[in-house]
Design an enzyme around this catalytic site. Structure first.
Site, mmCIF file in Angstrom:
data_model
loop_
_atom_site.group_PDB
_atom_site.id
_atom_site.type_symbol
_atom_site.label_atom_id
_atom_site.label_comp_id
_atom_site.label_asym_id
_atom_site.label_seq_id
_atom_site.Cartn_x
_atom_site.Cartn_y
_atom_site.Cartn_z
ATOM 1 N N GLY B 467 0.819 -1.200 0.000
ATOM 2 C CA GLY B 467 0.000 0.000 0.000
ATOM 3 C C GLY B 467 0.853 1.250 0.000
ATOM 4 O O GLY B 467 0.352 2.368 -0.049
ATOM 5 N N ARG B 585 14.339 13.375 0.153
ATOM 6 C CA ARG B 585 13.666 13.750 -1.088
ATOM 7 C C ARG B 585 12.402 12.906 -1.254
ATOM 8 O O ARG B 585 12.403 11.707 -0.967
ATOM 9 C CB ARG B 585 14.633 13.488 -2.235
ATOM 10 C CG ARG B 585 14.242 14.084 -3.561
ATOM 11 C CD ARG B 585 15.478 14.057 -4.453
ATOM 12 N NE ARG B 585 15.167 14.223 -5.848
ATOM 13 C CZ ARG B 585 15.817 13.590 -6.818
ATOM 14 N NH1 ARG B 585 16.777 12.733 -6.517
ATOM 15 N NH2 ARG B 585 15.511 13.810 -8.072
ATOM 16 N N GLY B 658 13.115 8.156 4.405
ATOM 17 C CA GLY B 658 12.154 7.153 4.864
ATOM 18 C C GLY B 658 10.843 7.814 5.173
ATOM 19 O O GLY B 658 10.790 8.999 5.490
ATOM 20 N N GLU B 661 6.966 5.303 8.875
ATOM 21 C CA GLU B 661 6.623 5.314 10.299
ATOM 22 C C GLU B 661 6.365 6.712 10.846
ATOM 23 O O GLU B 661 5.634 6.883 11.809
ATOM 24 C CB GLU B 661 7.762 4.703 11.129
ATOM 25 C CG GLU B 661 8.654 3.736 10.381
ATOM 26 C CD GLU B 661 8.138 2.322 10.367
ATOM 27 O OE1 GLU B 661 7.181 2.028 11.108
ATOM 28 O OE2 GLU B 661 8.683 1.507 9.600
#
Lengths: 180, 708
Positions: B467, B585, B658, B661
């Site tokens: 997803g 980025r 990243g 989270e």
């Protein structure tokens, strides 16, 4: 023809008639997935709590996991596979793609069927808990974000695509209003 | 590292998902949708006691029922190799049906296999499992007698300066406990697998976050070569951590297929997803923060406890923020593990950071409250120049940019920082903020790129798209690094045969796979002068990664929330929410925004709704479904704003960091702080339930009228 365990039923799914022998315990969801071969409707909870299995039966939203296949005999069932026709995606499907109204996509078949049903319910003047005046002769309220959120709350999305879904539904409703 | 400007600019372009059309027409096939000839169906029976042993399994009635192929339990199931493990080492939760020991309520103990799901389910109802129960312990708390220091596999604890001396010298000290409950990832797709054996090879279509690592575990469990295990996970209906480990569904389906010589599908029920897959452990966190009168922090002492199971080591790393976000002369962390008779925990979205930042950012708000400071100013005054514990420079630290830009967009200026001052009718209105960070990095992966004769490029990497939009993002990465348009890229993912790859997790999936793709693209470009086609370049990045970089590498965020609280009903509603993110980025702003907005919604859900309730008498979770365990629905969620501050991670060739989270991590504290601002009462235990608000309102009203 019936026996102790199974029955022969007729299901009309996406305008195709299916004559099926089904286990009497088989849900409409499992009949669609296992017998008809439409795996678009999803089993997210099997308890009617998540809405991933939502299909339209005679134009109305049902959670197909809480509907026995034998009880859907004769119904005209529309699954997500039946939303788009020869002409391509429906506006609501196109809006989901363009506005990113999903991430993993697992709840999407239910969200889409539910949105089609919810828009029809609103157009027919059915109130929701978010409708200010619910009296039978109350005014037809304009569809706003609060109405869409309330009417779509039976369809959970754990990826959290809710804001994009609401935008897609509102945009589709606005377009339908313009085009009649 | 390529520094040349790419010929195209797919990176940075907001494009819809490649598989979007498949997902809106029902054509995307998930693990339970895969057709298989001669398919049999397994139904799982889970243990009803929290600790004990199985004294008898009576399957005689079930075996005579229509369609039943057989019943597997610890007496007849295929043997599994106990050396199988997870990231942290050996993992007893993988060893299903191997002995009569029951280590937690919900442990799969029997699998019934039949021709149809209905027959398997009915037969499962006729199997009688008898237990000899032993005393169990699910009494989670920081001061539990079995509490022990957590594993330091993520690095040593922080211990800088003299905590007690700094606290003693502080003008204000916040000394509080914060608690978060058991939580469940609750991906909408229940774990499902279809498995079959053919010529000594194991094949499975499974719902997981990393087909390669799952294939490694299955190879060990079943004692076959890794490359004789073929795992596919083309479309996965959400993961959020729960599909990171090799799940019970694929272990049981593989066992049953071996025993009965047919393809077997095992689909967990929603209840079994709660009871038998993965949970975020409850936390009980003690925090002491001391500050000077001008808001300079002197001491941060974070001592969080989390629950785990003796079956498997685990770290709920709640202390990353305390050692990273703010400068202080003394910082100490003491992460504590409490072994209990519960389902082994595993990472859930924003592991560690999500409960950890709830505690830290709530406590920071309390410091601001006691000093009468703007909580935004308090955070800005304590920004570190280097890692507060490590002393290492930050590779990119855009925390202040997130705070300032978020405050500007949210309209933070002019906020009356006193609580309970804003009303609309009977509703109390409040705003709150939280800052946080989440560690970032890269893990080894393999990528292969083939220049085809027709001018297209086939890019193969063992990624999964749960997803996240991995297919779409990696296509853009491949296009730009090859210098071609995305229409010439064919992406293949989600298959263990594509080679070693990190899974979708730890906010490191896209970064790790993209790194492998950039390296493979560079290698391929060297060979494109040769006209022979097809030509393939494959790169394994294992040897290219510096595991001890001399910098602190994290993503950052600031979350702002406005809530209304109804003092008559206790209902908290989030009216608006804004997140500013520094994630390196951004490859695809449309999909990236969806992901962080989704993360914030999961944080909202954590703040107000989610609570796995365990009955101390039975040790069982009492609310394992969506009627009992509430997750945010449409009507709970306002429109949410999320934006990215310009950021570029210098350690990554594309500047990536990243994304997965960070959206979840800061949200609960922002909402809890807004609830304090609305009501004047701290909510230090999640979720902020109606009864907790009402109880606080009662105390507030009694206090106001001087009644004890």
């Amino acid at each position: 023809m019936t026996d102790d365990f199974s029955s022969e039923i007729t299901l009309e799914v996406n305008d195709v008639t299916h004559r099926l022998r089904v286990d009497n315990r088989r849900t409409l969801l499992d009949a669609l997935r296992e017998d008809v071969g439409h795996t678009g409707p999803k089993k997210g909870c099997d308890h009617g709590q998540c809405g991933a299995c939502t299909v339209l039966a005679d134009g109305r939203r049902v959670v197909s996991c809480l509907t026995l296949a034998v009880a859907a005999e004769g119904a005209r069932v529309t699954t997500v596979e039946g939303l788009s026709g020869e002409g391509g995606l429906r506006p609501i499907q196109e809006a989901f793609v363009r506005l990113d109204g999903f991430q993993c996509g697992f709840c999407t078949p239910g969200q889409l069927c539910s949105a089609v049903g919810a828009l029809a319910e609103h157009a027919a003047g059915w109130p929701s808990a978010a409708t200010a005046d619910v009296s039978p002769d109350g005014p037809t309220t304009e569809l706003d974000a609060a109405e869409v959120r309330e009417r779509m709350s039976g369809n959970l999305c754990r990826c959290g695509a809710y804001p994009s879904i609401v935008r897609a539904v509102l945009e589709t409703a606005a377009r339908a209003a313009v085009t009649g | 590292m390529s520094t040349e400007q790419p010929a195209t600019a797919a990176i940075g372009d907001a494009r819809p998902r490649i598989e979007g059309r498949l997902k809106v027409t029902g054509a995307a096939r998930y693990a339970a949708d895969e057709p298989a000839p001669d398919l049999a169906h397994g139904w799982v029976i889970t243990a009803t006691v929290a600790r004990g042993r199985i004294s008898a399994v009576d399957a005689s009635a079930a075996l005579g029922m229509p369609g039943v192929l057989g019943v597997l339990d610890h007496r007849n199931a295929p043997r599994l190799d106990p050396r199988a493990g997870n990231y942290f080492g050996p993992d007893g939760s993988l060893l299903l049906l191997q002995d009569d020991v029951v280590p937690y309520a919900g442990r799969p103990v029997v699998l019934v296999v039949a021709e149809t799901p209905e027959q398997a389910r009915a037969a499962a109802g006729a199997v009688v499992v008898t237990y000899e129960p032993y005393p169990h312990d699910v009494d989670f708390r920081l001061d539990h007698p079995a509490a022990r220091p957590a594993s330091t596999a993520f690095g040593p604890e922080a211990d800088t300066g003299d905590i007690e001396a700094e606290l003693a010298a502080s003008a204000v000290v916040v000394d509080e406990r914060y608690r978060t409950p058991e939580e469940n990832c609750s991906a909408m797709e229940p774990h499902a697998a279809t498995a079959w054996w053919q010529d000594g090879h194991l094949h499975a279509v499974d719902s997981n976050q990393g087909p390669f690592s799952v294939s490694q575990v299955l190879a060990t469990l079943f004692g076959v070569d890794r490359d004789h295990v073929h795992i596919r996970a083309e479309h996965v209906g959400g993961g959020f951590g729960a599909k990171g480990p090799c799940g019970p569904q694929v272990i049981l389906a593989s066992m049953a297929s071996r025993s009965f010589g047919r393809p077997v599908r095992v689909v967990l029920t929603r209840e079994q997803v709660f009871l038998a897959t993965a949970l975020r452990p409850p936390t009980d966190q003690w925090l002491r923060i001391g500050a000077d009168a001008d808001g300079r922090l002197r001491a941060v002492h974070h001592r969080p406890a989390f629950a785990l199971s003796p079956l498997a080591e685990y770290i709920e790393w709640c202390t990353e923020q305390a050692r990273t976000l703010y400068a202080a002369p003394a910082i100490r962390t003491e992460l504590t593990a409490v072994p209990l008779d519960i389902l082994p925990p595993s990472p859930m979205r924003g592991p560690g950071a999500t409960p950890g930042s709830f505690a830290l950012e709530s406590a920071m708000d309390e410091v601001a409250e006691r000093l009468g400071l703007d909580p935004l100013d308090l955070r800005l005054r304590n920004q570190p120049a280097v890692g507060p514990v490590s002393g290492l420079p930050f590779s990119s630290r855009r925390s202040v940019a997130c705070l300032r830009e978020g405050a500007r967009r949210f309209g933070w200026a002019g906020r009356d920082h006193r609580p309970r001052t804003r009303r609309e009718g009977r509703l109390l209105i409040g705003t709150g903020l939280a800052a946080t960070c989440f560690s970032a990095g890269v893990f080894p992966s393999t990528a292969s790129i083939t220049a085809e004769a027709d001018g297209t490029f086939t890019v193969a990497v063992g990624a999964t798209d749960i997803g996240t939009g991995a297919r779409t993002a990696l296509t853009a990465v491949a296009a730009d690094t090859l210098g071609v348009g995305t229409e010439r890229i064919r992406i293949r993912i989600a298959d263990s045969d594509l080679g070693m790859a990190w899974g979708a997790g730890g906010s490191r999936g896209t970064t790790s796979w993209s790194f492998a793709i950039t390296q493979a693209a560079a290698k391929l470009r060297e060979r494109l002068g040769d006209p022979a086609r097809p030509v393939t370049a494959t790169v394994d990045t294992t040897a290219l990664i510096d595991y001890q970089p001399a910098t602190e590498r994290h993503t950052f965020s600031a979350v702002f929330a406005e809530v209304s609280v109804d003092p008559a009903t206790g209902e908290v509603r989030v009216r608006r929410m804004l997140g500013m993110f520094a994630v390196g980025r951004v490859i695809n702003p449309l999909l990236a925004r969806s992901q962080v907005v989704g993360g914030m919604i999961m944080g909202l859900s954590m703040a107000l709704h989610e609570e796995g309730v365990r009955d101390p008498a039975t040790g069982r979770q009492v609310n394992p479904d969506f009627a009992g365990y509430h997750i945010a629905a449409h009507a709970d969620v306002p429109d949410i704003e999320a934006e990215f501050v310009p950021d570029y991670e210098p350690q990554d060739p594309l500047g990536l960091n990243g994304l997965g989270e960070i959206g979840t991590a800061g949200t609960a504290a922002a909402i809890a702080n807004a609830v304090w601002h609305a009501t004047g009462v701290r909510q230090r235990t999640l979720p902020i339930r109606l009864d907790r608000v009402l109880e606080a309102e009662g105390a507030e009203v009694r206090g106001a009228v001087g009644v004890a």
